[in-house]
Design an enzyme around this catalytic site. Sequence first.
Site, short mmCIF file in Angstrom:
data_model
loop_
_atom_site.label_atom_id
_atom_site.label_comp_id
_atom_site.label_asym_id
_atom_site.label_seq_id
_atom_site.Cartn_x
_atom_site.Cartn_y
_atom_site.Cartn_z
N HIS A 175 0.79 -1.16 0.07
CA HIS A 175 0.02 0.09 -0.06
C HIS A 175 1.02 1.20 -0.10
CE1 HIS A 175 -3.68 2.52 0.50
NE2 HIS A 175 -4.01 2.07 1.94
N HIS B 32 -2.44 -1.73 -9.69
CA HIS B 32 -3.54 -1.42 -8.78
C HIS B 32 -4.60 -2.14 -8.83
CE1 HIS B 32 -5.93 1.34 -6.73
NE2 HIS B 32 -4.70 1.88 -6.23
N ASP C 212 2.40 5.98 -6.30
CA ASP C 212 3.79 5.73 -5.66
C ASP C 212 4.61 5.73 -6.38
OD1 ASP C 212 2.44 5.47 -3.14
OD2 ASP C 212 2.08 3.30 -3.10
#
Length: 379
Positions: free
Chosen positions: A223, A262, A316
Amino acid sequence: MTAEVGFSRGLEGVIAAESALTYIDGQQGILAYLGIPIEELTEHSSFEETAFLLLYQKLPKRTELADFKQELLRHRTLPEAVLDVLKRLPRKTAPMALLRTAVSVLGHFDPSPDDVSTATLQAKALKLIVQMATLTAVIGRWRKGLEPIVPNSDLSHAANFLYMLTGRKPTDEAARVFDVALILHADHEFPASTFASSVVASTLSDIYSSVCAALGALKGPLHGGANEQVIKMIAAIGDPARAEPYIKEKLTRKEIIMGFGHRQYKTYDPRARILKHYSEKLAQQAQDPCFFQIEEIVEKTVIEALGSRGIFPNVDFYSGTVYHYLGIEPELYTPIFAISRIVGWAAHMIEYLKENRIFRPTTRYIGPPLGHYTPIEQR
Ligand code: CMC
């Protein structure tokens, strides 16, 4: 016995709540808060205004925004005791763990932590938004043996964070880029951290417990923890010429490449697209293109190998380079994710509690059939 509605590993595709906050179209790469595309928010809004939007489910009028900002300013300092607790912890502790502990300590200074009415939660959330930013800056300095910096009330939330972290007023450009990063991380529907905080909130527990649960979930490398891993990978590659063979080797070994893939997006994450633009700009300004160049090659190599399976850069991947070019150390990247996502955690809690029902799924039993206890001498 309750009726079974099916089983999905990792709850993929399961609708666990109804929400008016964040819309994602994972096929087309669309993300919107309260129906407003993030491209427009990052162009025209500020983190403060976006936080209001999510907490109150409407854009603020001028006076509402001014009052909200004033309230944010009022809470920028921390109770001394929180700083004392931090000082007693090992300096090498991961910043995310320090932040989690500090949020838990903050709860002890709330005279009514268990009040979960909407207005009270909105006020508590506002305070946490500010205090978690101050905490992260304090933690960043304390790890280096530096004293906390007194907040500057002339600066926006984003600019003040950079100031409290570095002791230098950021340029307008740096403050704006950081503000954009905060807007982009403010909410994302129901990822593990938001689900975790909502599960805790659904028991009518306090917001500090919920946020600690969320911080625990966000910390994991699958995450929010991915942003720190990405930049460490880029640093380990070190040279654009090494990027392609490095990634190909990893893929041959069937390793996960951090910052890609994702559950919701099967195309380019729209947040990554915006952050990539700013990474490139910052790299040019710094006249230090190395990290950005490595990332472009990593991106191309992964998309060539896995794009057909819907694996593209996620938020990210480029957030880390933005923070890198702003001169921030990798261990703070996930706490920085948290100081923005606190908005989404709180907004979902507030929304869910309006029609609360405790989260209590079930498991499909796959153990032994009903039997009898075996005395120890017969085993
Ligand atoms: N690199 C290589 N292969 C991947 C990757 C990746 N980054 N992501 C997914 N895959 C493969 C995976 O191995 C699996 O292959 P197979 O079907 O052969 O077993 C397939 O794609 C489906 O992946 P999954 O793990 O079942 O997908 P998921 O929806 O359960 O997990 C994820 C999503 C984000 C955890 C995963 O893509 C991942 O581990 N990515 C790397 C970590 C990362 O960047 N996390 C940040 C997520 S975005 C921001 C946030 O929410 O914090």
